[in-house]
Scaffold this motif. Sequence first.
Motif, PDB file in Angstrom:
ATOM      1  N   LEU A  64       1.363  25.130 -45.499  1.00  0.00           N
ATOM      2  CA  LEU A  64       2.612  24.561 -44.955  1.00  0.00           C
ATOM      3  C   LEU A  64       3.260  23.614 -45.962  1.00  0.00           C
ATOM      4  O   LEU A  64       4.478  23.526 -46.069  1.00  0.00           O
ATOM      5  CB  LEU A  64       2.326  23.818 -43.644  1.00  0.00           C
ATOM      6  N   SER A  65       2.426  22.916 -46.755  1.00  0.00           N
ATOM      7  CA  SER A  65       2.935  21.966 -47.752  1.00  0.00           C
ATOM      8  C   SER A  65       3.359  22.647 -49.047  1.00  0.00           C
ATOM      9  O   SER A  65       4.329  22.241 -49.682  1.00  0.00           O
ATOM     10  CB  SER A  65       1.864  20.919 -48.074  1.00  0.00           C
ATOM     11  N   ASN A  66       2.616  23.689 -49.455  1.00  0.00           N
ATOM     12  CA  ASN A  66       2.778  24.207 -50.829  1.00  0.00           C
ATOM     13  C   ASN A  66       3.306  25.635 -50.957  1.00  0.00           C
ATOM     14  O   ASN A  66       3.735  26.035 -52.033  1.00  0.00           O
ATOM     15  CB  ASN A  66       1.428  24.133 -51.568  1.00  0.00           C
ATOM     16  N   THR A  67       3.242  26.428 -49.888  1.00  0.00           N
ATOM     17  CA  THR A  67       3.663  27.833 -50.004  1.00  0.00           C
ATOM     18  C   THR A  67       5.131  27.959 -49.609  1.00  0.00           C
ATOM     19  O   THR A  67       5.509  27.711 -48.463  1.00  0.00           O
ATOM     20  CB  THR A  67       2.774  28.745 -49.113  1.00  0.00           C
TER      21      THR A  67
ATOM     22  N   GLN B 241      -3.423  34.580 -53.428  1.00  0.00           N
ATOM     23  CA  GLN B 241      -3.553  35.829 -52.643  1.00  0.00           C
ATOM     24  C   GLN B 241      -3.157  35.604 -51.189  1.00  0.00           C
ATOM     25  O   GLN B 241      -2.498  36.438 -50.571  1.00  0.00           O
ATOM     26  CB  GLN B 241      -5.002  36.339 -52.713  1.00  0.00           C
ATOM     27  N   GLN B 242      -3.567  34.447 -50.647  1.00  0.00           N
ATOM     28  CA  GLN B 242      -3.215  34.136 -49.259  1.00  0.00           C
ATOM     29  C   GLN B 242      -1.701  33.959 -49.108  1.00  0.00           C
ATOM     30  O   GLN B 242      -1.113  34.418 -48.127  1.00  0.00           O
ATOM     31  CB  GLN B 242      -3.938  32.862 -48.814  1.00  0.00           C
ATOM     32  N   ALA B 243      -1.081  33.312 -50.107  1.00  0.00           N
ATOM     33  CA  ALA B 243       0.377  33.100 -50.063  1.00  0.00           C
ATOM     34  C   ALA B 243       1.109  34.440 -50.065  1.00  0.00           C
ATOM     35  O   ALA B 243       2.108  34.621 -49.359  1.00  0.00           O
ATOM     36  CB  ALA B 243       0.814  32.253 -51.256  1.00  0.00           C
ATOM     37  N   ILE B 244       0.603  35.403 -50.857  1.00  0.00           N
ATOM     38  CA  ILE B 244       1.212  36.746 -50.896  1.00  0.00           C
ATOM     39  C   ILE B 244       1.087  37.411 -49.526  1.00  0.00           C
ATOM     40  O   ILE B 244       2.033  37.999 -49.008  1.00  0.00           O
ATOM     41  CB  ILE B 244       0.551  37.613 -52.000  1.00  0.00           C
TER      42      ILE B 244
ATOM     43  N   GLY C 223      -7.254  22.752 -42.329  1.00  0.00           N
ATOM     44  CA  GLY C 223      -6.942  22.218 -43.660  1.00  0.00           C
ATOM     45  C   GLY C 223      -6.204  23.210 -44.532  1.00  0.00           C
ATOM     46  O   GLY C 223      -5.219  22.873 -45.202  1.00  0.00           O
ATOM     47  N   CYS C 224      -6.672  24.451 -44.516  1.00  0.00           N
ATOM     48  CA  CYS C 224      -6.054  25.508 -45.334  1.00  0.00           C
ATOM     49  C   CYS C 224      -4.625  25.784 -44.859  1.00  0.00           C
ATOM     50  O   CYS C 224      -3.713  25.997 -45.667  1.00  0.00           O
ATOM     51  CB  CYS C 224      -6.909  26.762 -45.242  1.00  0.00           C
ATOM     52  N   LEU C 225      -4.427  25.751 -43.549  1.00  0.00           N
ATOM     53  CA  LEU C 225      -3.103  25.995 -42.975  1.00  0.00           C
ATOM     54  C   LEU C 225      -2.122  24.902 -43.399  1.00  0.00           C
ATOM     55  O   LEU C 225      -0.982  25.189 -43.787  1.00  0.00           O
ATOM     56  CB  LEU C 225      -3.221  26.052 -41.449  1.00  0.00           C
ATOM     57  N   VAL C 226      -2.578  23.649 -43.368  1.00  0.00           N
ATOM     58  CA  VAL C 226      -1.728  22.530 -43.794  1.00  0.00           C
ATOM     59  C   VAL C 226      -1.385  22.649 -45.282  1.00  0.00           C
ATOM     60  O   VAL C 226      -0.254  22.388 -45.692  1.00  0.00           O
ATOM     61  CB  VAL C 226      -2.407  21.170 -43.478  1.00  0.00           C
ATOM     62  N   ASP C 227      -2.358  23.078 -46.096  1.00  0.00           N
ATOM     63  CA  ASP C 227      -2.103  23.309 -47.536  1.00  0.00           C
ATOM     64  C   ASP C 227      -0.953  24.286 -47.732  1.00  0.00           C
ATOM     65  O   ASP C 227      -0.055  24.057 -48.539  1.00  0.00           O
ATOM     66  CB  ASP C 227      -3.355  23.875 -48.220  1.00  0.00           C
TER      67      ASP C 227
ATOM     68  N   THR D 210      -5.392  16.442 -39.430  1.00  0.00           N
ATOM     69  CA  THR D 210      -4.867  17.752 -39.846  1.00  0.00           C
ATOM     70  C   THR D 210      -4.217  18.480 -38.683  1.00  0.00           C
ATOM     71  O   THR D 210      -3.134  19.052 -38.823  1.00  0.00           O
ATOM     72  CB  THR D 210      -6.022  18.632 -40.401  1.00  0.00           C
ATOM     73  N   LEU D 211      -4.877  18.449 -37.529  1.00  0.00           N
ATOM     74  CA  LEU D 211      -4.310  19.119 -36.347  1.00  0.00           C
ATOM     75  C   LEU D 211      -3.002  18.469 -35.918  1.00  0.00           C
ATOM     76  O   LEU D 211      -2.074  19.168 -35.506  1.00  0.00           O
ATOM     77  CB  LEU D 211      -5.310  19.089 -35.189  1.00  0.00           C
ATOM     78  N   ASP D 212      -2.926  17.148 -36.024  1.00  0.00           N
ATOM     79  CA  ASP D 212      -1.682  16.448 -35.680  1.00  0.00           C
ATOM     80  C   ASP D 212      -0.528  16.934 -36.555  1.00  0.00           C
ATOM     81  O   ASP D 212       0.592  17.127 -36.078  1.00  0.00           O
ATOM     82  CB  ASP D 212      -1.846  14.926 -35.843  1.00  0.00           C
TER      83      ASP D 212
END
Length: 237
Positions: A26-29, A3-6, A20-24, A56-58
């Motif tokens: 950036l990696s997968n969406t 849902q977030q990706a949409i 953490g969610c933002l990095v996820d 994560t911030l780095d």
Amino acid sequence: MVQQAIALGKRPHIIVGTPGCLVDHLSNTKGFSLRSLKYLVLDEADRLLNEDFERTLDEILKVIPRDRKTYLFSATMTKKVKKLQRACLRNPVKIEAASKYSIVDTLKQQYRFIPAKYKDCYLVYILTEMSGSTSMVFTRTCDATTFLALVFRNLGLRAIPINDHMTQSKRLGALNKFKAGECNILICTDVASRGLDIPSVDMVINYDIPTNSKDYIHCVGRTASAGRSGVAISLVN
């Protein structure tokens, strides 16, 4: 995540998220990037800049434009915030609303020195004496919030717990009941000391004393704001 990706696919102007969610994403969406980012806001900057979030911030800082405006918000200034200000920001401007670690003058701070085995009895006594007031009780563990809420309810006090073990919808439900006045006692871990939209309460009780001074300031800061007087009581064994 789907849902977030949409939602991210619709190219929103503002994204509010945990690192953490933002990095996820950036990696997968697919197709999601922060290459056109203009503003980076770190709320609770002192917490985000500690070791838990550092890696994560780095990762986020590596993939966003260097030419941007960065805003750091914190109720307490730490060396990490100052260090980042020197290392990452060009022409930084510091706006300070109050001096370091300040507590408003209208707040009455007290402690009750009591034997550990009578701690719960004293807590019930204090809350009964202030039965018409809104109160927040801070504990160290999630289990303690649930246990105390059950004890209080059995004694006829209108109490509700809020902690990390609850789902987001249950936490919001508990918060809304407290704000609407259905329950006048909110029992919480330090999750509720920051970031939650809670109006000023009449009394804060530290059932367990926070482990550092900054957390104490965030907890007692829930009362005596906007010119109102309030009371903060710490239970000491």
